[in-house]
Design a protein around this motif. Structure first.
Motif, PDB file in Angstrom:
ATOM      1  N   VAL A   1       9.809   3.504   9.814  1.00  0.00           N
ATOM      2  CA  VAL A   1       9.782   4.898   9.386  1.00  0.00           C
ATOM      3  C   VAL A   1      11.030   5.600   9.908  1.00  0.00           C
ATOM      4  O   VAL A   1      11.497   5.333  11.016  1.00  0.00           O
ATOM      5  CB  VAL A   1       8.512   5.589   9.932  1.00  0.00           C
ATOM      6  CG1 VAL A   1       8.540   7.084   9.663  1.00  0.00           C
ATOM      7  CG2 VAL A   1       7.277   4.959   9.310  1.00  0.00           C
ATOM      8  N   ASP A   2      11.567   6.496   9.093  1.00  0.00           N
ATOM      9  CA  ASP A   2      12.706   7.308   9.514  1.00  0.00           C
ATOM     10  C   ASP A   2      12.360   8.012  10.826  1.00  0.00           C
ATOM     11  O   ASP A   2      11.394   8.771  10.895  1.00  0.00           O
ATOM     12  CB  ASP A   2      13.002   8.344   8.419  1.00  0.00           C
ATOM     13  CG  ASP A   2      14.262   9.152   8.703  1.00  0.00           C
ATOM     14  OD1 ASP A   2      14.669   9.238   9.874  1.00  0.00           O
ATOM     15  OD2 ASP A   2      14.819   9.718   7.749  1.00  0.00           O
ATOM     16  N   PRO A   3      13.117   7.772  11.902  1.00  0.00           N
ATOM     17  CA  PRO A   3      12.771   8.397  13.184  1.00  0.00           C
ATOM     18  C   PRO A   3      12.672   9.914  13.116  1.00  0.00           C
ATOM     19  O   PRO A   3      11.813  10.517  13.771  1.00  0.00           O
ATOM     20  CB  PRO A   3      13.908   7.950  14.110  1.00  0.00           C
ATOM     21  CG  PRO A   3      14.394   6.665  13.505  1.00  0.00           C
ATOM     22  CD  PRO A   3      14.265   6.858  12.026  1.00  0.00           C
ATOM     23  N   GLU A   4      13.538  10.554  12.326  1.00  0.00           N
ATOM     24  CA  GLU A   4      13.480  12.015  12.231  1.00  0.00           C
ATOM     25  C   GLU A   4      12.186  12.491  11.579  1.00  0.00           C
ATOM     26  O   GLU A   4      11.741  13.616  11.818  1.00  0.00           O
ATOM     27  CB  GLU A   4      14.680  12.554  11.463  1.00  0.00           C
ATOM     28  CG  GLU A   4      15.971  12.525  12.264  1.00  0.00           C
ATOM     29  CD  GLU A   4      17.094  13.280  11.592  1.00  0.00           C
ATOM     30  OE1 GLU A   4      16.935  13.666  10.403  1.00  0.00           O
ATOM     31  OE2 GLU A   4      18.140  13.504  12.241  1.00  0.00           O
ATOM     32  N   ALA A   5      11.563  11.627  10.761  1.00  0.00           N
ATOM     33  CA  ALA A   5      10.311  12.010  10.105  1.00  0.00           C
ATOM     34  C   ALA A   5       9.163  12.113  11.102  1.00  0.00           C
ATOM     35  O   ALA A   5       8.144  12.736  10.803  1.00  0.00           O
ATOM     36  CB  ALA A   5       9.953  11.002   9.001  1.00  0.00           C
ATOM     37  N   VAL A   6       9.316  11.496  12.259  1.00  0.00           N
ATOM     38  CA  VAL A   6       8.287  11.583  13.299  1.00  0.00           C
ATOM     39  C   VAL A   6       8.836  12.302  14.529  1.00  0.00           C
ATOM     40  O   VAL A   6       8.462  12.031  15.658  1.00  0.00           O
ATOM     41  CB  VAL A   6       7.738  10.186  13.665  1.00  0.00           C
ATOM     42  CG1 VAL A   6       6.883   9.639  12.536  1.00  0.00           C
ATOM     43  CG2 VAL A   6       8.863   9.212  14.003  1.00  0.00           C
TER      44      VAL A   6
ATOM     45  N   GLU B   1       1.173   9.558  10.733  1.00  0.00           N
ATOM     46  CA  GLU B   1       0.752   8.150  10.670  1.00  0.00           C
ATOM     47  C   GLU B   1       0.792   7.594   9.248  1.00  0.00           C
ATOM     48  O   GLU B   1       0.745   6.389   9.043  1.00  0.00           O
ATOM     49  CB  GLU B   1      -0.652   7.991  11.246  1.00  0.00           C
ATOM     50  CG  GLU B   1      -1.755   8.702  10.477  1.00  0.00           C
ATOM     51  CD  GLU B   1      -1.964  10.135  10.942  1.00  0.00           C
ATOM     52  OE1 GLU B   1      -3.032  10.695  10.643  1.00  0.00           O
ATOM     53  OE2 GLU B   1      -1.063  10.677  11.602  1.00  0.00           O
ATOM     54  N   HIS B   2       0.888   8.473   8.249  1.00  0.00           N
ATOM     55  CA  HIS B   2       0.916   8.013   6.865  1.00  0.00           C
ATOM     56  C   HIS B   2       2.327   8.023   6.268  1.00  0.00           C
ATOM     57  O   HIS B   2       2.498   7.808   5.070  1.00  0.00           O
ATOM     58  CB  HIS B   2      -0.017   8.881   6.005  1.00  0.00           C
ATOM     59  CG  HIS B   2      -1.451   8.797   6.424  1.00  0.00           C
ATOM     60  ND1 HIS B   2      -2.179   9.886   6.829  1.00  0.00           N
ATOM     61  CD2 HIS B   2      -2.292   7.738   6.535  1.00  0.00           C
ATOM     62  CE1 HIS B   2      -3.414   9.518   7.150  1.00  0.00           C
ATOM     63  NE2 HIS B   2      -3.498   8.217   6.984  1.00  0.00           N
ATOM     64  N   ILE B   3       3.336   8.312   7.107  1.00  0.00           N
ATOM     65  CA  ILE B   3       4.703   8.344   6.611  1.00  0.00           C
ATOM     66  C   ILE B   3       5.238   6.922   6.501  1.00  0.00           C
ATOM     67  O   ILE B   3       5.038   6.098   7.363  1.00  0.00           O
ATOM     68  CB  ILE B   3       5.605   9.170   7.551  1.00  0.00           C
ATOM     69  CG1 ILE B   3       5.145  10.636   7.561  1.00  0.00           C
ATOM     70  CG2 ILE B   3       7.059   9.083   7.135  1.00  0.00           C
ATOM     71  CD1 ILE B   3       5.902  11.495   8.544  1.00  0.00           C
ATOM     72  N   GLY B   4       5.988   6.651   5.436  1.00  0.00           N
ATOM     73  CA  GLY B   4       6.631   5.343   5.307  1.00  0.00           C
ATOM     74  C   GLY B   4       6.173   4.648   4.037  1.00  0.00           C
ATOM     75  O   GLY B   4       5.548   5.253   3.185  1.00  0.00           O
ATOM     76  N   PRO B   5       6.499   3.371   3.885  1.00  0.00           N
ATOM     77  CA  PRO B   5       7.178   2.532   4.866  1.00  0.00           C
ATOM     78  C   PRO B   5       8.683   2.488   4.626  1.00  0.00           C
ATOM     79  O   PRO B   5       9.123   2.277   3.498  1.00  0.00           O
ATOM     80  CB  PRO B   5       6.564   1.162   4.609  1.00  0.00           C
ATOM     81  CG  PRO B   5       6.295   1.173   3.129  1.00  0.00           C
ATOM     82  CD  PRO B   5       5.968   2.599   2.766  1.00  0.00           C
ATOM     83  N   GLY B   6       9.462   2.668   5.629  1.00  0.00           N
ATOM     84  CA  GLY B   6      10.889   2.445   5.552  1.00  0.00           C
ATOM     85  C   GLY B   6      11.664   3.502   4.801  1.00  0.00           C
ATOM     86  O   GLY B   6      11.131   4.463   4.273  1.00  0.00           O
TER      87      GLY B   6
END
Length: 297
Positions: free
Chosen positions: A103-108, A260-265
């Protein structure tokens, strides 16, 4: 008497404020400036570049990036052939793994760091004194570097997202060298928005020039011989934003309730050099797992 004294102090502070610094009252509604807007904007040719107490150009201001037609946004390879960075074999495997599985680190709500923030499509603010330069980002984070001649890096650097930056002047250009950055093999950090890897061997050299009153230019060289076969460059320009605009509040944790639902990649890189899902091209061959980074995870 107290009221008058307070007014006098306020007037004094306003009088000595640096003219290039636009104190933020509202969030900038236009984070990017198109080339057409930049060309048609007031040239400010008659307005001299402001200078600090040391006589050097003052880089302070709220700066909006200028979009370049035909160039991808957020991609450090925007000036490379086919927008492709010069990956080593290890770097290419690590990139494919990041794009499709992390997951994009900035997204979390993890800091983008340097050099990624220099490729961002968001405006940023600079506060500059002769001894220090601070950059303030819309993610409610910042970095600062010290300015001075004959500075040396500590023998041991604690890895961080923005690293340790030392700056000095070369004529009218402020040169910042940054070391001590985090590594994609161990930390949640990307080189850019395309999920490209960066390592603890990375050195970033930035050359900042206020080429006109309303223009700020960057020439950046990135050297990371772990994931790339040679140094590569990234250049861009920012336009001074309208007075009264600036970085606004951004509570990342409040905008990240479904992390937790962001992603994948990051998704497939399209022919225009931008990442994202929806391209018709099939997924490229990828390594079987985190061993792409050649480390145990």
């Amino acid at each position: 008497m107290r009221i008058q004294r307070a007014l006098n102090v306020s007037a004094l502070l306003a009088a000595v404020a640096l003219p290039a610094l636009a104190f933020a009252q509202t969030v900038d509604p236009n984070p990017e400036t198109s080339v057409a807007q930049a060309v048609t904007a007031k040239a400010d040719a008659a307005t001299p570049v402001p200078r600090g107490l040391d006589g050097k150009p003052d880089l302070s201001g709220f700066w909006r990036p200028v979009r370049t037609p035909g160039k991808p946004g957020g991609n450090m390879g925007k000036d490379e052939p086919n927008f492709d960075l010069p990956y080593s074999e290890q770097g290419r495997r690590a990139r494919l793994y990041s794009q499709n599985h992390t997951v994009d680190p900035e997204a979390v709500c993890i800091l983008g760091g340097i050099p990624r923030h220099n490729a961002s499509g968001l405006a940023f603010e600079v506060l500059h004194t002769p001894q220090r330069l601070a950059t303030l980002y819309n993610y409610n984070t910042h970095r600062w570097v010290t300015i001075g001649e004959n500075q040396t890096f500590p023998a041991k650097l604690e890895p961080s997202y923005f690293g340790t930056g030392l700056a000095h002047w070369e004529g009218e250009t402020l040169v910042i060298e940054t070391r001590g950055l985090r590594d994609s093999s161990k930390d949640k950090i990307w080189l850019d928005e395309n999920g490209d890897p960066t390592s603890d061997q990375t050195t970033v050299v930035e050359r900042w020039t206020r080429s006109a009153y309303n223009q700020l230019r960057l020439q950046m060289t990135i050297t990371d011989l772990k994931y790339y076969t040679r140094p590569f460059k990234f250049d861009r320009t920012w336009q001074l934003a309208d007075p009264g605009t600036g970085a606004g509040e951004y509570a990342c944790n409040e905008n990240n309730l479904d992390a937790e639902h962001i992603g994948p990649g990051a998704g497939v890189i399209g022919p225009d050099g931008n990442r994202g899902f929806g391209y018709d091209a099939p997924l490229p061959a990828e390594p079987p797992g985190p061993e792409a980074y050649d480390v145990k995870q």
